[in-house]
Scaffold this active site. Sequence first.
Site, PDB file in Angstrom:
ATOM      1  N   LYS A 283      24.804  22.669  46.617  1.00  0.00           N
ATOM      2  CA  LYS A 283      26.063  21.934  46.549  1.00  0.00           C
ATOM      3  C   LYS A 283      26.265  21.141  47.835  1.00  0.00           C
ATOM      4  O   LYS A 283      26.052  21.657  48.932  1.00  0.00           O
ATOM      5  CB  LYS A 283      27.232  22.901  46.341  1.00  0.00           C
ATOM      6  CG  LYS A 283      27.727  22.993  44.915  1.00  0.00           C
ATOM      7  CD  LYS A 283      29.065  23.678  44.824  1.00  0.00           C
ATOM      8  CE  LYS A 283      29.697  23.437  43.469  1.00  0.00           C
ATOM      9  NZ  LYS A 283      31.072  23.943  43.389  1.00  0.00           N
ATOM     10  N   GLU A 366      38.511  33.891  32.377  1.00  0.00           N
ATOM     11  CA  GLU A 366      39.954  34.031  32.258  1.00  0.00           C
ATOM     12  C   GLU A 366      40.354  35.030  31.171  1.00  0.00           C
ATOM     13  O   GLU A 366      41.325  35.788  31.332  1.00  0.00           O
ATOM     14  CB  GLU A 366      40.591  32.664  31.969  1.00  0.00           C
ATOM     15  CG  GLU A 366      40.519  31.677  33.114  1.00  0.00           C
ATOM     16  CD  GLU A 366      39.234  30.875  33.149  1.00  0.00           C
ATOM     17  OE1 GLU A 366      39.094  30.003  34.023  1.00  0.00           O
ATOM     18  OE2 GLU A 366      38.352  31.125  32.281  1.00  0.00           O
ATOM     19  N   ARG A 394      42.850  29.339  27.619  1.00  0.00           N
ATOM     20  CA  ARG A 394      41.745  30.085  27.031  1.00  0.00           C
ATOM     21  C   ARG A 394      42.135  31.526  26.698  1.00  0.00           C
ATOM     22  O   ARG A 394      41.387  32.227  26.023  1.00  0.00           O
ATOM     23  CB  ARG A 394      40.568  30.102  28.011  1.00  0.00           C
ATOM     24  CG  ARG A 394      40.334  28.800  28.728  1.00  0.00           C
ATOM     25  CD  ARG A 394      39.061  28.824  29.536  1.00  0.00           C
ATOM     26  NE  ARG A 394      37.957  28.337  28.725  1.00  0.00           N
ATOM     27  CZ  ARG A 394      36.725  28.145  29.184  1.00  0.00           C
ATOM     28  NH1 ARG A 394      36.438  28.431  30.422  1.00  0.00           N
ATOM     29  NH2 ARG A 394      35.782  27.704  28.405  1.00  0.00           N
TER      30      ARG A 394
END
Length: 634
Positions: A283, A366, A394
Amino acid sequence: MEMKLLQQIHSPEDLRSLDDRQLKALTGEIRETIVDTVSQNGGHLASNLGAVELTLAMHLEFESPKDSFVWDVGHQVYTHKLLTGRYEQFHTLRQNGGLSGFPNPEESEHDTFAAGHSGASIAAGYGLSVAKTLEGDPSYTVAVIGDGSFTGGLVYEALNNAGHENTKLIVVLNDNEMSISPNVGSLAMYLAAIRTNPGYYLFKDEVKNTLEKLPVVGDAAVKGIVGVKKFLKDRLYQSNMFEDMGFNYMGPIDGHDLDALRDAFKGAKTIDGPVILHVRTMKGKGYLPAEENPSKFHGIGSFDRNTGETPAGGTNFSAEFGKALCTFAEQDEHIVAITAAMALGTGLEEYAKRFPDRFFDVGIAEEFAVTFAGGMAKGGLIPVFAVYSTFLQRTYDEIVHDVAMQNQKVVLAIDRAGFVGDDGRSHQGIFDLAFLRTIPNSVIYSPSTYKGVGQFLYRALYDDGKVIAVRYPRGKQGYIPDDFNQNTYDDYTVLDGEEYYAGTPMESRKPDACLVTFGSLFPEAAKARDELKDAGKRVRIIKLNKVWPINEGAVKAALDCDRVLFYEEGAKSGGIGENYGYQLLQHKFEGEYRYIAVDNTFVHHAKQDALRAEFGIDAASMVRDVKGGDHESE
């Protein structure tokens, strides 16, 4: 001045005319362009810098849009946009009317699926690959997914199904050891084991080279080779999960070695059946500040391109939530905090340092977080799940079945409630009110001030209820008028002229209009009231603090008004204003009621102020409405 290579790329086909030296130079131009644009517009920097060579290799070895690219989350598609004819528009990234920061099929035929949430690319890609197989389409489907997404269950449901179908599905596992916060849990350790045990893959290569030299390989020899391969695999790390699920596994591959990536894609295309191509990337690659602090540069506002420094930001609602929770947790050891790989984004970093035994980062999961919280509540704890509104979507089933139906209390700290701005359709927090208020015994608070976050978080921690939400907007506190009493835990607040009172209409001039609102729109209503006062209009504001269930007094406070205007930064269908209007009718209200909210549409990307103006819920719109302007409403 020599034309940039990027200026010559109008479609992926143009890449095929570039030699190796030019392709290497192109990766540098792409990174420069991404850093320059994000430093001005904000955006997802670290993930995009890490996917440059990977995306370039995909476009060199596949033929988009005939071959389909399905991106998971989609916050790594800037290179893809630059290579698919959008370089000239790239400076408009995340700006009103400009390019989206995520894949958008309405923007380009090269964007197969819209994205914004994690874990969906394999399932969507598998579905597309099945459709192609049934339709006789020989093209490939490439699903790109980050290792952070593997903490969510949808990934495994997709792998379990896709691994047993002979489709042209290639799954690229972009492994950078990060989601937003560093990856946690057993899956991260499993991938680390694969990365650090190359012996199995060396053995596979040696077998392949040996077989290629043999004119004939008998059945007995094949069985023996397969047996040795399985034995060695089991000895090295018990099992390769992906192969056990039916995928052909390739990797790990250096995700910044363009030649290695191209060779890997060539090889993947020769394999019958679905393939997992495991790619290791960094990253922030190529921009030192992002390499050193990828979490900071995951999603970032404008910054100094030369130093990586961001403007001094001060506090915001997320930070104030984190401070308040730390204060309460210091006094009550039953309070625990949960995040879904978003400790930084939700203001929980300090909490994690101070109360490590009571802090739980569950990864991008989640649904699990809510059920996990339900179990904690059953055990006598007070769980607080801090989550963005868009990602809370979700968890509807888990909230209903594993919290509310179980009579357990879980506190939902809903960040980014309402318009989030530049991230656009997939991230706008406009649906939480509509779905939460359908759940029996749910309670929702919506503070407008930093102080209110702490006050109503306290109420949420110690109120009765099965699901208690405290929702607050992205960013900073807006305008707060002097006559607003911030030292209140009341369910609602009424501002009538220059005087604050809590429930009883004043014996004075009837208001010209009553503005009812809450959360991020209270500052807008306060500004509108001030402007209207200068124009000789008297306006009453009814500010809901506890927006659900609506306190009856907040409805009665509007009954002596001839015009009641309700403003909501959320979905109109099922919203709070819908029920407020119903309650007015129940009280025989005979005046005009208008409900202004987001009506049956997804909200595109633009600054929050611009969106409020567009949807008619900013101060200027309120002023026009009170003065009798033409605002379409029902």
